[in-house]
Design an enzyme around this catalytic site. Sequence first.
Site, PDB file in Angstrom:
ATOM      1  N   ARG A 178       0.772  -1.233   0.000  1.00 44.32           N
ATOM      2  CA  ARG A 178       0.000   0.000   0.000  1.00 44.32           C
ATOM      3  C   ARG A 178       0.818   1.306   0.000  1.00 44.32           C
ATOM      4  N   THR A 188      -8.739   3.469  -2.850  1.00 42.01           N
ATOM      5  CA  THR A 188      -8.102   4.675  -2.337  1.00 42.01           C
ATOM      6  C   THR A 188      -8.655   5.920  -3.036  1.00 42.01           C
ATOM      7  N   SER A 236       0.725   7.214  -8.705  1.00 41.48           N
ATOM      8  CA  SER A 236       1.888   6.334  -8.482  1.00 41.48           C
ATOM      9  C   SER A 236       1.522   4.950  -9.019  1.00 41.48           C
ATOM     10  N   TYR A 273       1.537   2.337  -7.318  1.00 40.20           N
ATOM     11  CA  TYR A 273       0.646   1.763  -6.293  1.00 40.20           C
ATOM     12  C   TYR A 273      -0.793   2.199  -6.549  1.00 40.20           C
ATOM     13  N   HIS A 274      -1.002   3.539  -6.655  1.00 40.12           N
ATOM     14  CA  HIS A 274      -2.379   4.016  -6.844  1.00 40.12           C
ATOM     15  C   HIS A 274      -2.978   3.440  -8.132  1.00 40.12           C
ATOM     16  N   LYS A 294      -4.577   0.078  -7.685  1.00 40.06           N
ATOM     17  CA  LYS A 294      -5.937   0.155  -7.125  1.00 40.06           C
ATOM     18  C   LYS A 294      -6.960   0.399  -8.235  1.00 40.06           C
ATOM     19  N   VAL A 326      -5.271   7.515   6.364  1.00 41.43           N
ATOM     20  CA  VAL A 326      -5.719   7.184   7.721  1.00 41.43           C
ATOM     21  C   VAL A 326      -4.721   7.764   8.736  1.00 41.43           C
ATOM     22  N   ALA A 352       1.256  11.092   5.926  1.00 40.54           N
ATOM     23  CA  ALA A 352       1.483  12.492   6.282  1.00 40.54           C
ATOM     24  C   ALA A 352       1.269  12.831   7.762  1.00 40.54           C
ATOM     25  N   LEU A 353       0.050  12.760   8.247  1.00 38.56           N
ATOM     26  CA  LEU A 353      -0.201  13.279   9.595  1.00 38.56           C
ATOM     27  C   LEU A 353       0.491  12.441  10.677  1.00 38.56           C
ATOM     28  N   ASN A 354       0.443  11.123  10.552  1.00 36.26           N
ATOM     29  CA  ASN A 354       1.144  10.285  11.533  1.00 36.26           C
ATOM     30  C   ASN A 354       2.628  10.640  11.572  1.00 36.26           C
TER      31      ASN A 354
HETATM   32  P1  NAD Z   1      -0.414  -2.513   5.871  1.00 43.28           P
HETATM   33  O1  NAD Z   1       0.791  -2.655   5.029  1.00 43.28           O
HETATM   34  O2  NAD Z   1      -0.253  -2.097   7.287  1.00 43.28           O
HETATM   35  O3  NAD Z   1      -1.230  -3.904   5.879  1.00 43.28           O
HETATM   36  C1  NAD Z   1      -1.423  -4.694   4.730  1.00 43.28           C
HETATM   37  C2  NAD Z   1      -1.364  -6.153   5.174  1.00 43.28           C
HETATM   38  O4  NAD Z   1      -1.615  -6.994   4.050  1.00 43.28           O
HETATM   39  C3  NAD Z   1       0.018  -6.534   5.718  1.00 43.28           C
HETATM   40  O5  NAD Z   1      -0.099  -7.146   6.974  1.00 43.28           O
HETATM   41  C4  NAD Z   1       0.577  -7.492   4.653  1.00 43.28           C
HETATM   42  O6  NAD Z   1       1.419  -8.477   5.199  1.00 43.28           O
HETATM   43  C5  NAD Z   1      -0.692  -8.065   4.036  1.00 43.28           C
HETATM   44  N1  NAD Z   1      -0.531  -8.498   2.634  1.00 43.28           N
HETATM   45  C6  NAD Z   1      -0.027  -7.783   1.590  1.00 43.28           C
HETATM   46  N2  NAD Z   1      -0.016  -8.518   0.472  1.00 43.28           N
HETATM   47  C7  NAD Z   1      -0.527  -9.741   0.801  1.00 43.28           C
HETATM   48  C8  NAD Z   1      -0.766 -10.939   0.080  1.00 43.28           C
HETATM   49  N3  NAD Z   1      -0.468 -11.046  -1.221  1.00 43.28           N
HETATM   50  N4  NAD Z   1      -1.307 -11.993   0.734  1.00 43.28           N
HETATM   51  C9  NAD Z   1      -1.610 -11.916   2.050  1.00 43.28           C
HETATM   52  N5  NAD Z   1      -1.392 -10.800   2.797  1.00 43.28           N
HETATM   53  C10 NAD Z   1      -0.864  -9.725   2.176  1.00 43.28           C
HETATM   54  O7  NAD Z   1      -1.418  -1.544   5.118  1.00 43.28           O
HETATM   55  P2  NAD Z   1      -2.664  -0.707   5.706  1.00 43.28           P
HETATM   56  O8  NAD Z   1      -2.210   0.663   5.964  1.00 43.28           O
HETATM   57  O9  NAD Z   1      -3.332  -1.478   6.754  1.00 43.28           O
HETATM   58  O10 NAD Z   1      -3.588  -0.663   4.415  1.00 43.28           O
HETATM   59  C11 NAD Z   1      -4.558  -1.681   4.221  1.00 43.28           C
HETATM   60  C12 NAD Z   1      -5.333  -1.410   2.949  1.00 43.28           C
HETATM   61  O11 NAD Z   1      -5.996  -0.156   3.046  1.00 43.28           O
HETATM   62  C13 NAD Z   1      -4.464  -1.347   1.693  1.00 43.28           C
HETATM   63  O12 NAD Z   1      -5.140  -1.997   0.644  1.00 43.28           O
HETATM   64  C14 NAD Z   1      -4.335   0.123   1.419  1.00 43.28           C
HETATM   65  O13 NAD Z   1      -4.191   0.339   0.048  1.00 43.28           O
HETATM   66  C15 NAD Z   1      -5.649   0.664   1.944  1.00 43.28           C
HETATM   67  N6  NAD Z   1      -5.539   2.063   2.395  1.00 43.28           N
HETATM   68  C16 NAD Z   1      -4.686   2.405   3.424  1.00 43.28           C
HETATM   69  C17 NAD Z   1      -4.597   3.732   3.823  1.00 43.28           C
HETATM   70  C18 NAD Z   1      -3.666   4.191   4.932  1.00 43.28           C
HETATM   71  O14 NAD Z   1      -3.574   5.404   5.156  1.00 43.28           O
HETATM   72  N7  NAD Z   1      -2.993   3.296   5.638  1.00 43.28           N
HETATM   73  C19 NAD Z   1      -5.386   4.690   3.181  1.00 43.28           C
HETATM   74  C20 NAD Z   1      -6.230   4.310   2.139  1.00 43.28           C
HETATM   75  C21 NAD Z   1      -6.300   2.984   1.758  1.00 43.28           C
HETATM   76  N1  USQ Z   2       3.504  14.282   2.066  1.00 43.52           N
HETATM   77  C1  USQ Z   2       4.296  15.300   2.548  1.00 43.52           C
HETATM   78  N2  USQ Z   2       5.205  14.993   3.510  1.00 43.52           N
HETATM   79  C2  USQ Z   2       5.347  13.726   4.014  1.00 43.52           C
HETATM   80  C3  USQ Z   2       4.521  12.704   3.528  1.00 43.52           C
HETATM   81  C4  USQ Z   2       3.630  13.016   2.536  1.00 43.52           C
HETATM   82  O1  USQ Z   2       4.195  16.451   2.130  1.00 43.52           O
HETATM   83  O2  USQ Z   2       6.211  13.533   4.888  1.00 43.52           O
HETATM   84  C5  USQ Z   2       2.494  14.594   1.030  1.00 43.52           C
HETATM   85  C6  USQ Z   2       2.637  13.773  -0.243  1.00 43.52           C
HETATM   86  O3  USQ Z   2       3.486  14.429  -1.165  1.00 43.52           O
HETATM   87  C7  USQ Z   2       1.194  13.679  -0.719  1.00 43.52           C
HETATM   88  C8  USQ Z   2       0.387  13.684   0.566  1.00 43.52           C
HETATM   89  O4  USQ Z   2       1.238  14.208   1.571  1.00 43.52           O
HETATM   90  O5  USQ Z   2       0.842  14.830  -1.431  1.00 43.52           O
HETATM   91  C9  USQ Z   2      -0.096  12.316   1.004  1.00 43.52           C
HETATM   92  O6  USQ Z   2       1.009  11.443   1.085  1.00 43.52           O
HETATM   93  P1  USQ Z   2       0.980  10.184   2.082  1.00 43.52           P
HETATM   94  O7  USQ Z   2       2.311   9.529   2.044  1.00 43.52           O
HETATM   95  O8  USQ Z   2       0.434  10.592   3.396  1.00 43.52           O
HETATM   96  O9  USQ Z   2      -0.160   9.284   1.409  1.00 43.52           O
HETATM   97  P2  USQ Z   2      -0.196   8.519   0.023  1.00 43.52           P
HETATM   98  O10 USQ Z   2       1.131   8.328  -0.584  1.00 43.52           O
HETATM   99  O11 USQ Z   2      -1.258   9.150  -0.828  1.00 43.52           O
HETATM  100  O12 USQ Z   2      -0.689   7.075   0.488  1.00 43.52           O
HETATM  101  C10 USQ Z   2      -1.447   6.838   1.688  1.00 43.52           C
HETATM  102  C11 USQ Z   2      -1.429   5.347   1.943  1.00 43.52           C
HETATM  103  C12 USQ Z   2      -2.118   4.644   0.770  1.00 43.52           C
HETATM  104  C13 USQ Z   2      -3.495   5.216   0.567  1.00 43.52           C
HETATM  105  C14 USQ Z   2      -3.468   6.733   0.394  1.00 43.52           C
HETATM  106  C15 USQ Z   2      -4.844   7.354   0.432  1.00 43.52           C
HETATM  107  O13 USQ Z   2      -0.091   4.887   2.094  1.00 43.52           O
HETATM  108  O14 USQ Z   2      -2.191   3.248   1.041  1.00 43.52           O
HETATM  109  O15 USQ Z   2      -4.070   4.650  -0.575  1.00 43.52           O
HETATM  110  O16 USQ Z   2      -2.765   7.309   1.518  1.00 43.52           O
HETATM  111  S1  USQ Z   2      -4.986   8.715  -0.670  1.00 43.52           S
HETATM  112  O17 USQ Z   2      -3.885   9.652  -0.397  1.00 43.52           O
HETATM  113  O18 USQ Z   2      -6.274   9.321  -0.463  1.00 43.52           O
HETATM  114  O19 USQ Z   2      -4.833   8.164  -2.010  1.00 43.52           O
END
Ligand code: NAD
Ligand code: USQ
Length: 383
Positions: free
Chosen positions: A100, A144, A179, A181-182, A185, A211, A238-240
């Site tokens: 992710r 996402t 990206s 990654y995105h 999705k 989140v 970002a925020l975390n």
């Molecule tokens: P994370 O990396 O903490 O957790 C993902 C988990 O999935 C991990 O424990 C990993 O081991 C497992 N995993 C990955 N690939 C796998 C596979 N092929 N088989 C079995 N397990 C697998 O990520 P997260 O932050 O908990 O995000 C969870 C989901 O939510 C992701 O799909 C992410 O795209 C989406 N999401 C997260 C955020 C965010 O801010 N964290 C925001 C928007 C969407």
């Molecule tokens: N950013 C900063 N400083 C930092 C980190 C990030 O300025 O230290 C900026 C980035 O350039 C970006 C924004 O903050 O413009 C968000 O970046 P991020 O790293 O917080 O989030 P992102 O890469 O978009 O990915 C995260 C999760 C991903 C989820 C996505 C939701 O890792 O799994 O899909 O947030 S969203 O952003 O709505 O697509």
Amino acid sequence: MKVLVIGGDGYCGWATALYLSSRGHEVAIIDSLVRRHWDNELGVSTLTPIAPIQKRIDRWQGVSGKKIGLHVGDITNYDFLSSVFRQVEPGAVVHFGEQRSAPFSMIDREHAVATQVNNVVGTLNVLYAIRNDFPDCHLVKLGTMGEYGTPNIDIEEGYITIEHNGRKDTLPYPKQPGSFYHLSKVHDSHNIHFACKIWGVRATDLNQGVVYGVLTEETGSDEYLINRLDYDGVFGTALNRFCIQAAVGHPLTVYGKGGQTRAFLDIRDTVRCVEIAINNPADAGEFRVFNQFTELFSIIDLAHMVQKAGQTMGIKVEINNLENPRVELEEHYFNAKNTSLLSLGLQPHLLSDALLDSLLNFAVKYRDRIDQSQILPKVSWRR
Ligand code: NAD
Ligand code: USQ
């Protein structure tokens, strides 16, 4: 209901598995533990000391009296996935199990390929497991907000009605992800939509924003249940990140001007949104899309909020506008709808001073675990 949580060892998945279990659902987790492996490969670690998954689940049973099933394996292996489906017989599958991180997917060709293979093949396998054995099972898939990019018009929930040359249709909302990654999705969304159309699968795509936060009622109830909290330049968001940077006196890493606006939500709302989706399943054949966030913020505004919260705790917080390692608009229009989950009963935890205080205090508590060399971004989107 019997619920299979794929990715249940991760940040959103662990909190959700415990929440659903506490609410009386029969929960089983699938996780390959690959995220722990990627952390090791990059030499990074969560701020919080997370217990091994087996220990976490044992402790949950001790604390709550509730059992969670565990299946360690990779969902890109179809035989493994389908055998777990047959053991669990899920009424709903919540799919968090993907790579992710946007920066991880942009490291090089290998990481881009690994991300897309892991995510797209895993989701395709889930669709086939549903189609072959459990056609009534509701797929709740984490998408996402980044699928939409930053268009100069309002963002709808999945679909937009367009009039063109005198004719009108409701079509999937255009996708402009930022990206590899995105993009994975977006590919998932297309595959799920197609499966709904041709096989009558019922699916909800939760287009989640960024989140923040770490504590939910369940993960905060015992130290062995503690959730991960990433702060490094690859997996930290970002925020975390800003709260953890403030706790160690590191200048906040705002990329570029910081006018990037994104959608955000508290992890306590993530778990609730998933529950709402499960309790209100999509119809057979329906590809339903919910935008899962509660508020919109620009990155620079978040940095100022953390700076202010730090001041009230006596922490001096500097803001550093770094050269942006990503290719993205730094000033843009961004207005997204999020009414579906609210109308189904979501009561948001809005970002508050109290939450920022608690995150900052949490970061201060664990600051000795922080490796400052992992804070600055090292992955560039450019050639
Ligand atoms: P994370 O990396 O903490 O957790 C993902 C988990 O999935 C991990 O424990 C990993 O081991 C497992 N995993 C990955 N690939 C796998 C596979 N092929 N088989 C079995 N397990 C697998 O990520 P997260 O932050 O908990 O995000 C969870 C989901 O939510 C992701 O799909 C992410 O795209 C989406 N999401 C997260 C955020 C965010 O801010 N964290 C925001 C928007 C969407
Ligand atoms: N950013 C900063 N400083 C930092 C980190 C990030 O300025 O230290 C900026 C980035 O350039 C970006 C924004 O903050 O413009 C968000 O970046 P991020 O790293 O917080 O989030 P992102 O890469 O978009 O990915 C995260 C999760 C991903 C989820 C996505 C939701 O890792 O799994 O899909 O947030 S969203 O952003 O709505 O697509």
